[in-house]
Design a protein around this motif. Structure first.
Motif, PDB file in Angstrom:
ATOM      1  N   ALA A   6      -8.896   6.244   0.597  1.00 21.58           N
ATOM      2  CA  ALA A   6      -8.358   5.308  -0.015  1.00 21.58           C
ATOM      3  C   ALA A   6      -7.197   4.393   1.256  1.00 21.58           C
ATOM      4  O   ALA A   6      -7.094   3.167   1.077  1.00 21.58           O
ATOM      5  N   MET A   7      -6.564   4.914   1.417  1.00 16.83           N
ATOM      6  CA  MET A   7      -5.706   4.055   2.831  1.00 16.83           C
ATOM      7  C   MET A   7      -6.745   3.533   4.098  1.00 16.83           C
ATOM      8  O   MET A   7      -6.421   2.473   3.713  1.00 16.83           O
ATOM      9  N   LEU A   8      -7.727   4.150   3.879  1.00 13.28           N
ATOM     10  CA  LEU A   8      -8.431   3.774   5.331  1.00 13.28           C
ATOM     11  C   LEU A   8      -9.425   2.565   4.069  1.00 13.28           C
ATOM     12  O   LEU A   8      -9.940   1.579   5.040  1.00 13.28           O
ATOM     13  N   HIS A   9      -9.646   2.641   3.440  1.00 15.29           N
ATOM     14  CA  HIS A   9     -10.442   1.660   2.405  1.00 15.29           C
ATOM     15  C   HIS A   9      -9.174   0.632   2.323  1.00 15.29           C
ATOM     16  O   HIS A   9     -10.238  -0.466   2.704  1.00 15.29           O
ATOM     17  N   GLN A  10      -8.545   0.163   2.114  1.00 14.64           N
ATOM     18  CA  GLN A  10      -7.098  -0.580   1.635  1.00 14.64           C
ATOM     19  C   GLN A  10      -6.814  -1.255   3.380  1.00 14.64           C
ATOM     20  O   GLN A  10      -6.093  -2.633   3.632  1.00 14.64           O
ATOM     21  N   ALA A  11      -6.851  -0.090   4.346  1.00 15.24           N
ATOM     22  CA  ALA A  11      -6.792  -0.899   5.916  1.00 15.24           C
ATOM     23  C   ALA A  11      -7.437  -2.117   6.136  1.00 15.24           C
ATOM     24  O   ALA A  11      -6.869  -2.778   6.514  1.00 15.24           O
ATOM     25  N   ALA A  12      -8.651  -2.384   5.758  1.00 15.72           N
ATOM     26  CA  ALA A  12      -9.338  -3.758   6.035  1.00 15.72           C
ATOM     27  C   ALA A  12      -9.596  -3.778   6.957  1.00 15.72           C
ATOM     28  O   ALA A  12     -10.089  -3.109   8.151  1.00 15.72           O
ATOM     29  N   PRO A  13     -10.887  -4.152   7.384  1.00  9.67           N
ATOM     30  CA  PRO A  13     -12.284  -4.428   8.508  1.00  9.67           C
ATOM     31  C   PRO A  13     -10.683  -4.149   9.620  1.00  9.67           C
ATOM     32  O   PRO A  13     -10.957  -4.017  10.813  1.00  9.67           O
ATOM     33  N   THR A  14      -9.625  -6.204   9.320  1.00  5.72           N
ATOM     34  CA  THR A  14      -8.944  -6.166  10.396  1.00  5.72           C
ATOM     35  C   THR A  14      -8.182  -4.666  10.827  1.00  5.72           C
ATOM     36  O   THR A  14      -6.599  -5.631  11.403  1.00  5.72           O
ATOM     37  N   LYS A  15      -7.765  -4.090  10.028  1.00  6.57           N
ATOM     38  CA  LYS A  15      -6.843  -2.634  10.319  1.00  6.57           C
ATOM     39  C   LYS A  15      -5.182  -2.834   9.970  1.00  6.57           C
ATOM     40  O   LYS A  15      -4.491  -2.568  11.343  1.00  6.57           O
ATOM     41  N   ASP A  16      -4.846  -3.879   9.452  1.00  9.59           N
ATOM     42  CA  ASP A  16      -3.947  -4.515   8.771  1.00  9.59           C
ATOM     43  C   ASP A  16      -3.481  -4.183   7.857  1.00  9.59           C
ATOM     44  O   ASP A  16      -2.001  -4.963   6.880  1.00  9.59           O
ATOM     45  N   PHE A  17      -3.844  -3.280   6.851  1.00  7.05           N
ATOM     46  CA  PHE A  17      -3.331  -3.651   5.157  1.00  7.05           C
ATOM     47  C   PHE A  17      -3.519  -4.879   4.776  1.00  7.05           C
ATOM     48  O   PHE A  17      -2.635  -4.944   3.973  1.00  7.05           O
ATOM     49  N   GLN A  18      -4.613  -5.427   5.359  1.00  6.50           N
ATOM     50  CA  GLN A  18      -4.442  -7.049   4.595  1.00  6.50           C
ATOM     51  C   GLN A  18      -6.051  -7.121   3.928  1.00  6.50           C
ATOM     52  O   GLN A  18      -6.742  -8.095   5.063  1.00  6.50           O
ATOM     53  N   PRO A  19      -6.291  -6.740   2.613  1.00 10.80           N
ATOM     54  CA  PRO A  19      -8.224  -6.640   2.428  1.00 10.80           C
ATOM     55  C   PRO A  19      -7.718  -7.964   1.976  1.00 10.80           C
ATOM     56  O   PRO A  19      -7.506  -8.656   1.775  1.00 10.80           O
ATOM     57  N   ILE A  20      -9.466  -8.403   1.573  1.00 10.78           N
ATOM     58  CA  ILE A  20      -9.769  -9.909   1.283  1.00 10.78           C
ATOM     59  C   ILE A  20      -9.038  -9.829   0.539  1.00 10.78           C
ATOM     60  O   ILE A  20      -8.897 -10.801  -0.434  1.00 10.78           O
ATOM     61  N   ASN A  21      -8.797  -8.824  -1.285  1.00 12.23           N
ATOM     62  CA  ASN A  21      -8.761  -9.063  -2.114  1.00 12.23           C
ATOM     63  C   ASN A  21      -7.900  -9.085  -2.717  1.00 12.23           C
ATOM     64  O   ASN A  21      -7.142  -9.907  -3.608  1.00 12.23           O
ATOM     65  N   GLN A  22      -7.076  -9.251  -1.568  1.00 15.84           N
ATOM     66  CA  GLN A  22      -5.283  -9.141  -1.928  1.00 15.84           C
ATOM     67  C   GLN A  22      -4.572  -9.842  -0.808  1.00 15.84           C
ATOM     68  O   GLN A  22      -3.751 -10.526  -0.888  1.00 15.84           O
ATOM     69  N   THR A  23      -5.493 -10.966   0.220  1.00 19.31           N
ATOM     70  CA  THR A  23      -4.822 -11.252   1.575  1.00 19.31           C
ATOM     71  C   THR A  23      -3.928 -13.047   0.612  1.00 19.31           C
ATOM     72  O   THR A  23      -3.372 -13.375   1.180  1.00 19.31           O
ATOM     73  N   ARG A  24      -4.443 -13.596  -0.820  1.00 20.47           N
ATOM     74  CA  ARG A  24      -4.183 -14.911  -1.516  1.00 20.47           C
ATOM     75  C   ARG A  24      -3.549 -14.858  -2.198  1.00 20.47           C
ATOM     76  O   ARG A  24      -2.292 -15.038  -2.272  1.00 20.47           O
TER      77      ARG A  24
END
Length: 461
Positions: A93-111
């Protein structure tokens, strides 16, 4: 992963009867046994490891930030009990939500995410570093670097243009709540700053911690008596920030108490930080513990029965942060420990429910919101289960327990002082504020002002 959860559940069913939680605080095995049962019920709410679901997400009606808080709780659960049953699910869970940018800004949450949402995930990563939770593979984001990434992004969002500084609640200009600077967002920043200062020894983090706390005081959100108010509205015309929401929530008190205790720890109990710890602690005890029974409660909404989904989880965070405070600032231990033990016994008694729906744990162990009734109140949920787990398991922490690790005393998590520089395309560029944004933000600010005047709750979305 699903197999691990099933194994944990089967083991629990074999060794426990379908009855209320039994807790003997004088017996470590009893505490761990009770925590194991409650943890099993908590993870039964989680669906992110199911085929087709998103790792790290909780199902509706729970928001993204609460999932981050839950996995921080599970990292502490592993640290305190040694039970590895949920580590695989937690790490995934932690690594999946870390996002490719490694900053806890996954695409489905950034907006839609706010500074506080991102902060709860970052604080869980910081907890992993401090607990020496198993490090991810080298090609994956590392716990310390993830916390540093969010800290670095917070520094770029610090807003001196109005209110004299502070983080806004929301990240995006078009989000409701952008025109609000709240204590929990700045508390997340303060928590990361103080803990990174302790873990790394870097003075820059400590300087930021000072700056954030001082701003909270100047903004009128932390008072001399230790009261912590929810936030302040940002005027549309850029004028003075005087519209303060004076509602007090347990997690706002807790997060600043913990951060202040860490600062007290790294400054060898400097008088200014010792005073801050003691004033916030005294205010916390007065506000969030029943004066007769000494049992923790969410003072604004619990007795009235209108705590929302978010607010139903706040007591667990206060418990966590009071527990660590007693370790970081040992002069608070004798005052904090009896309160946490009394509340733990009450929380265990509240874990006696067998609701027909809404709970898939062991029958007779669903935890309720209220700990003051001596029984299950009919309100099962992630927050309720997480609160009770925290209340029970943190009684395992003593003055002799292992302190949170640092880079100098055994911590292994690798950092990156420059983390967080790669920003998702979803986050750039932000369009300028338009009239429709100002109208929406003005509505939120007006609502806050009315809430402060009329006692209406206004908390994170």
């Amino acid at each position: 992963m699903r197999w691990n959860l099933c194994v944990a559940g089967a083991a629990s069913l074999l060794v426990r009867s379908a009855a209320a939680i039994e807790l003997n605080l004088e017996n470590e095995a009893s505490i761990k046994d009770a925590a194991s049962t409650i943890a099993f019920g908590l993870l039964k709410f989680y669906t992110g490891n199911n085929t087709g679901d998103t790792p790290g997400n909780l199902p509706d009606p729970y928001f993204w930030w609460e999932a981050g808080a839950m996995f921080g709780t599970m990292i502490d659960y592993w640290f305190l009990t040694g039970d590895t049953s949920y580590n695989e699910a937690t790490t995934q869970a932690m690594l999946h939500q870390a996002a490719p940018t490694k900053d806890f800004q996954p695409i489905n949450q950034t907006r839609t995410s706010g500074n506080d949402d991102q902060g709860f995930w970052a604080m869980s990563a910081m907890t992993a570093a401090e607990n020496k939770y198993p490090d991810p593979p080298e090609d994956q984001p590392q716990w310390l670097a993830l916390a540093q990434a969010v800290f670095n992004q917070y520094t770029t969002r610090w807003d001196d243009s109005v209110c004299g500084g502070g983080l806004r609640w929301q990240i995006n200009t078009f989000s409701n709540g952008f025109m609000y600077k709240n204590s929990i967002s700045n508390g997340c920043f303060f928590s990361l700053a103080s803990r990174l200062a302790r873990f790394t020894g870097n003075q820059t983090y400590a300087d930021w911690a000072e700056k954030i706390f001082d701003w909270e005081v100047r903004a009128g959100l932390i008072l001399e008596d230790g009261s912590v108010y929810d936030g302040v509205g940002v005027p549309e015309d850029g004028g003075p920030c005087t519209s303060i929401d004076r509602i007090q929530w347990s997690y706002n008190h807790g997060i600043f108490l913990h951060g202040a205790a860490v600062m007290s720890n790294i400054t060898n109990s400097a008088p200014v930080w010792k005073k801050r710890v003691e004033s916030i602690l005294d205010s916390t005890i007065k506000m969030f513990f029943k004066q007769d029974s000494k049992i923790m409660f969410e003072q604004f909404c619990e007795d009235r029965g209108f705590c929302d989904i978010d607010q139903q989880s706040f007591k667990g965070y206060l418990t966590r942060w009071m527990s660590v405070t007693s370790q970081m600032a040992p002069y608070t231990f004798e005052k904090i420990t009896p309160l946490l033990r009394t509340s733990a016994v009450a929380a265990a008694k509240a874990c006696s429910g067998s609701p027909a729906t809404g709970f898939n744990g062991i029958p007779g162990t669903a935890c309720g919101m209220k700990w003051t009734t001596g029984t299950f109140d009919g309100l099962p949920g992630v927050g309720e289960q997480m609160n009770a787990l925290s209340s029970v398991m943190y009684t395992l922490r003593t003055l002799d327990s292992q302190e949170p690790f640092t880079a100098d005393n055994g911590g292994t998590s690798k950092g990156d002082p420059n983390a967080g520089q790669e920003i998702s395309e979803e986050m750039k560029p932000l369009r300028p504020i338009e009239s429709k944004d100002r109208v929406a933000a003005a509505f939120v600010t007006t609502f806050i002002a009315l809430g402060a005047a009329g006692g209406c709750a206004f908390v994170m979305i």
